[in-house]
Design a protein around this motif. Structure first.
Motif, short mmCIF file in Angstrom:
data_model
loop_
_atom_site.label_atom_id
_atom_site.label_comp_id
_atom_site.label_asym_id
_atom_site.label_seq_id
_atom_site.Cartn_x
_atom_site.Cartn_y
_atom_site.Cartn_z
N GLY A 5 3.26 -8.70 -1.77
CA GLY A 5 2.61 -7.67 -2.56
C GLY A 5 1.63 -8.31 -3.52
N TYR A 6 1.17 -7.52 -4.46
CA TYR A 6 0.15 -7.98 -5.39
C TYR A 6 0.55 -7.59 -6.81
N SER A 7 -0.07 -8.23 -7.77
CA SER A 7 0.31 -8.03 -9.16
C SER A 7 0.02 -6.60 -9.61
N THR A 8 0.59 -6.22 -10.74
CA THR A 8 0.40 -4.87 -11.27
C THR A 8 -1.03 -4.62 -11.72
N THR A 9 -1.79 -5.69 -11.96
CA THR A 9 -3.19 -5.54 -12.37
C THR A 9 -4.15 -5.55 -11.18
N PHE A 10 -3.61 -5.75 -9.98
CA PHE A 10 -4.44 -5.81 -8.77
C PHE A 10 -4.89 -4.39 -8.42
N PRO A 11 -6.17 -4.18 -8.07
CA PRO A 11 -6.64 -2.84 -7.75
C PRO A 11 -5.87 -2.21 -6.59
N ASN A 12 -5.39 -0.99 -6.77
CA ASN A 12 -4.57 -0.33 -5.76
C ASN A 12 -5.30 -0.13 -4.43
N GLU A 13 -6.57 0.24 -4.51
CA GLU A 13 -7.34 0.48 -3.27
C GLU A 13 -7.50 -0.81 -2.48
N ARG A 14 -7.76 -1.90 -3.17
CA ARG A 14 -7.90 -3.20 -2.49
C ARG A 14 -6.56 -3.61 -1.87
N ALA A 15 -5.48 -3.45 -2.60
CA ALA A 15 -4.15 -3.81 -2.08
C ALA A 15 -3.82 -3.00 -0.83
N ALA A 16 -4.15 -1.71 -0.84
CA ALA A 16 -3.86 -0.86 0.32
C ALA A 16 -4.60 -1.35 1.56
N LYS A 17 -5.85 -1.78 1.40
CA LYS A 17 -6.61 -2.30 2.54
C LYS A 17 -5.99 -3.58 3.07
N LEU A 18 -5.54 -4.44 2.17
CA LEU A 18 -4.98 -5.72 2.60
C LEU A 18 -3.62 -5.56 3.26
N LEU A 19 -2.86 -4.56 2.85
CA LEU A 19 -1.52 -4.35 3.40
C LEU A 19 -1.52 -3.51 4.67
N ALA A 20 -2.65 -2.90 5.03
CA ALA A 20 -2.72 -2.10 6.25
C ALA A 20 -2.47 -2.99 7.46
N PRO A 21 -1.70 -2.51 8.45
CA PRO A 21 -1.34 -3.34 9.60
C PRO A 21 -2.57 -3.92 10.31
N SER A 22 -2.48 -5.18 10.68
CA SER A 22 -3.54 -5.86 11.43
C SER A 22 -2.94 -7.12 12.05
N THR A 23 -3.77 -7.92 12.70
CA THR A 23 -3.33 -9.20 13.28
C THR A 23 -4.43 -10.22 13.05
N ILE A 24 -4.08 -11.48 13.13
CA ILE A 24 -5.09 -12.53 12.99
C ILE A 24 -6.11 -12.44 14.12
N GLY A 25 -5.69 -11.99 15.30
CA GLY A 25 -6.63 -11.85 16.41
C GLY A 25 -7.67 -10.78 16.13
N THR A 26 -7.22 -9.65 15.57
CA THR A 26 -8.15 -8.57 15.21
C THR A 26 -9.13 -9.04 14.15
N ILE A 27 -8.62 -9.72 13.13
CA ILE A 27 -9.47 -10.22 12.06
C ILE A 27 -10.46 -11.25 12.59
#
Length: 212
Positions: A5-27
């Motif tokens: 996860g991310y710190s309490t000061t981390f922007p919620n919208e940015r955290a949501a994008k980073l936590l959305a399911p993906s794979t290293i192959g897709t990236i």
């Protein structure tokens, strides 16, 4: 799923994008499709002048860099899960980008030089990382990352935010940058591979600290 996860000061919208399911192959596929290759160089090894490697610098959007470097599904996230997953993710990432990287090297390169570049990119110690400062190759290679100015953790995963060593102070951060470097392995003229001593534990360092 790993605890990430991310710190309490981390922007919620940015955290949501980073936590959305993906794979290293897709990236990796997105980066290969969207990247700008800013330069390509040959670098001699400081520890052993008989060995050299190819070095590329690429530029991507901040959002795509974020997924690559700061997501649990990205490059460092794989190393966090295990050294083996990190090594596999590194291989997937470089092999996905390699055809376009090699094509960028092609103008004026001999067949022997192209063969050596392919070997350098496909060897075990080829790697990728953000663009740190002071590589000293050219203005296009100029790094965006310097040592952190605070010790606050951005990434909270039960490991990297603990301790106060130099690697962990960097590894707990989630920088928003645009430049990624791809380093081939150091090879001699017979394609023997040389790994500098300080990088022989790279996979374990990233696993433990988020940094190497």
């Amino acid at each position: 799923m790993i605890e990430w996860g991310y710190s309490t000061t981390f922007p919620n919208e940015r955290a949501a994008k980073l936590l959305a399911p993906s794979t290293i192959g897709t990236i990796a596929n997105r980066i290969a499709a969207e990247m700008e290759i800013t330069c390509c160089h040959f670098q001699t090894c400081h520890d052993h002048s008989d060995f050299g490697r190819v070095v590329y610098c690429i530029r991507v959007s901040e959002d795509l860099f974020d997924l690559f470097f700061n997501s649990p599904h990205g490059y460092r996230g794989a190393y966090y899960r295990s050294r083996g997953e990190g090594i596999n993710a590194n291989a997937v990432f470089i092999s996905t980008l390699a055809p376009k990287l090699i094509a960028r090297s092609a103008p004026g390169a001999s067949m022997e030089e192209l063969t050596r570049i392919r070997e350098s990119l496909s060897s075990l110690s080829a790697k990728s990382w953000l663009a740190e400062n002071a590589l000293g190759l050219c203005p296009e290679c100029e790094g965006e990352w310097g040592n952190p100015t605070d010790f606050c953790a951005d990434i909270i995963n039960g490991r990297w935010e603990h301790g106060d060593s130099g690697p962990q102070c960097s590894g707990r951060k989630a920088p928003q940058l645009t430049k990624i470097r791809i380093f081939g392995a150091f090879l001699d003229d017979r394609n023997n591979e040389f790994i500098p001593r300080r990088k022989r534990n790279r996979a374990q360092d990233i696993h433990s600290f988020g940094w190497s």
